[in-house]
Scaffold this active site. Structure first.
Site, short mmCIF file in Angstrom:
data_model
loop_
_atom_site.label_atom_id
_atom_site.label_comp_id
_atom_site.label_asym_id
_atom_site.label_seq_id
_atom_site.Cartn_x
_atom_site.Cartn_y
_atom_site.Cartn_z
N ASP A 215 50.58 16.66 -69.73
CA ASP A 215 51.25 17.85 -70.23
C ASP A 215 52.29 17.47 -71.29
O ASP A 215 53.06 16.53 -71.11
CB ASP A 215 51.93 18.55 -69.04
CG ASP A 215 52.60 19.85 -69.43
OD1 ASP A 215 51.88 20.79 -69.81
OD2 ASP A 215 53.84 19.92 -69.35
N GLU A 275 43.08 -0.76 -65.81
CA GLU A 275 42.90 -1.48 -64.55
C GLU A 275 41.96 -0.73 -63.61
O GLU A 275 41.50 -1.29 -62.61
CB GLU A 275 44.25 -1.68 -63.85
CG GLU A 275 45.24 -2.56 -64.61
CD GLU A 275 46.56 -2.67 -63.86
OE1 GLU A 275 46.55 -2.56 -62.62
OE2 GLU A 275 47.59 -2.85 -64.53
#
Length: 555
Positions: A215, A275
């Protein structure tokens, strides 16, 4: 049990494609208004779980769930008071885990709305920060002394109207809030703030989320010197970021957002996502003057955001062929390395059926256009039913934005009313009790259950168009080459790894003759549009589209 509830898929039905986000169709769920499961009139996570088969059958790749974190709900979840928990209104962490599991079983990935630029004023961090100028979190928010006359530190304005600065009598300073005064902005110049937000991101990745909608991603970092924004010439003002009644549009927002220091945080954010192979991020860029330039900066290379959520088609301007062509030309010229995520509607804007005053044939045509552009797409719950903006009376209004600027701007509630599932229920199958916003009667006439059994419905059109999109690799992941764009038509080529798809859209109310590009082409009959082949060529009726596949593959 309806057909919508009976999709059977194997456990862990996700593909192994870590590049799944490129060309993905993402379905936005506004949880308060999707499905109530416990009779309190407010949608919840269990309700989403119950309706996931409907979403899977639609044919989208992922859902984006608007905020469900703990919150006082002054901005309906975009004011977070605890990032690591579910608000009891929506359920529990266990419910969220169950939602992830069920979505993955159905082959649907889960993106959550992460609100990092600001918190609720009720967040423990802010409560501590405001107590003094030397506590452990004193620098976690943007604090500043007043000018000698007691006025705010500079001229920055809030998206919700008025000054972006609020006086705090406890700390005897102003704090920055780009949105409601109850939504103080975090200080991204403080590395401890960045570290904590990355830890929160890891918390949700560990729970199995597939990505994040970030956002107001360009609001993270402010100008350290707190310089005034210059005025924006009147001829350059638009309502892409704020409604026209808001003086926010009077400024050129050079210093309160879109600062270059944000890139370093985004690199740290991307490194964390890397990751977890297959995870993705789409950044919402709220920027009217330099939106595409910000997108280009935020998506350049492979160490920043995967894509940005584009505002170009969320504005009021009608998407004529020329207008769409200009947007595509600018995007190709400016965002040379990045990837867009296009949308017509969301929870913050008037639904596009009403905003552009479109009848059903044009809604279908423009949905086909959206799903043919280079980029990923976001579909807002209910647009697949052809829902219009609902009227919400002032006494039923919930949105603080609408209450402030009523009646010239009625707020965002008209796009947030409950989803209509059935016609045989006074609340459209959304809830057994009074909903938090009234159900629009005209929406009930377009209920999902009714459209699911109608082969000619808008819902079936969306299913067919999504299936067509998914069947053609150039449309999903390819580049785009604009051929023609004017008031009557727009046509372009999509090409990927030697394969090409020609796309032509008749935007007019008259039949058109369509000339295929040079080469050998096979007209695709799988798209949900009609055309006529004659001895003179191809005739395309009003508001219809044509797709052709190159049979002479290019190296």
């Amino acid at each position: 049990m309806s057909k919508m509830d009976t999709v059977a898929m194997p456990v862990n039905a996700l593909s192994d494609d870590t590049d799944w986000w490129r060309g993905a169709a993402i379905y936005q769920i506004y949880p308060r208004s999707f499905q109530d499961s416990n009779g309190d009139g407010i949608g919840d996570l269990s309700g989403i779980i119950h309706r996931l088969p409907y979403v899977a059958e639609l044919g989208v790749d992922a859902i984006w769930i608007s905020p469900f974190f703990r919150s006082p709900m002054l901005d309906f979840g975009y004011d977070v008071s605890d990032y690591r928990d579910v608000d009891p209104m929506f359920g529990t962490l266990g419910d969220f885990d169950a939602l992830i599991e069920r979505a993955h079983q159905l082959g649907v990935r889960v993106i959550i709305d992460l609100v990092l630029s600001h918190t609720s004023a009720q967040h423990p961090w802010f409560r501590e920060s405001r107590t003094s100028r030397d506590n452990a979190r004193s620098d976690w928010y943007v604090w500043a002394d007043p000018k000698p006359d007691g006025s705010p530190p500079n001229n920055w304005l809030s998206i919700f109207g008025g000054s972006a600065w609020e006086w705090d009598g406890e700390r005897m300073q102003y704090y920055l809030h780009n949105f409601l005064s109850e939504q103080p902005d975090l200080n991204f110049h403080n590395p401890d703030v960045q570290d904590e937000l990355l830890d929160i991101t890891r918390f949700w990745l560990e729970r199995g989320v597939d990505g994040f909608r970030l956002d107001t991603v360009n609001f993270y970092v402010h100008d350290k010197q707190l310089r005034d924004n210059p005025p924006l010439p009147e001829e350059e003002r638009n309502d892409n970021t704020a409604p026209s009644v808001n003086p926010y549009n009077f400024q050129d927002h050079l210093y309160d957002k879109s600062q270059p220091e944000n890139l370093e945080f985004l690199r740290r954010f991307r490194a964390l996502l890397d990751e977890y192979p297959g995870s993705t991020a789409v950044g919402e860029v709220g920027e009217s003057q330099r939106g595409m330039e910000v997108q280009a900066a935020y998506t350049a290379g492979d160490d920043l955001l995967h894509m940005c959520y584009d505002f170009a088609f969320l504005a009021n301007a009608y998407p004529t062929g020329g207008h769409v062509g200009d947007i595509l030309e600018r995007f190709n010229r400016i965002v040379t390395e990045g990837w867009a995520c296009w949308a017509y509607s969301n929870h913050d804007v008037v639904r596009h059926a009403s905003r552009w005053n479109m009848d059903e044939p044009r809604l279908r045509l423009y949905a086909g256009l959206l799903m043919s552009l280079k980029g990923s797409v976001c579909l807002y719950q209910g647009e697949e039913l052809g829902l219009t903006e609902a009227y919400v009376a002032y006494e039923d209004l919930q949105d603080p934005y609408g209450k402030r600027f009523w009646p010239k701007f009625k707020g965002r509630d008209g796009a947030r009313t409950p989803f209509p599932w059935t016609r045989d229920n006074r609340n459209g199958g959304f809830s057994d009790e009074k909903p938090w916003l009234p159900v629009a009667m005209e929406h009930v006439q377009r209920a999902a259950q009714e459209q699911a059994t109608d082969a000619g419905s808008m819902l079936q059109f969306y299913k067919n168009m999504l299936a067509f999109r998914k069947a053609h690799e150039p449309v999903l992941k390819g580049d785009i080459e604009l051929i023609a764009a004017d008031d009557n038509q727009i046509s372009f080529l999509r090409h990927h790894n030697g394969a090409r798809v020609f796309c032509h859209f008749n935007l007019s109310g008259e039949d058109q003759r369509v000339a295929l590009p040079d080469g050998q082409w096979d007209i695709d009959r799988g798209a949900p549009f009609s055309f006529t082949e004659t001895a003179d060529g191809i005739s395309l009726p009003p508001h219809q589209a044509l797709f052709a596949i190159a049979s002479d593959a290019q190296a």
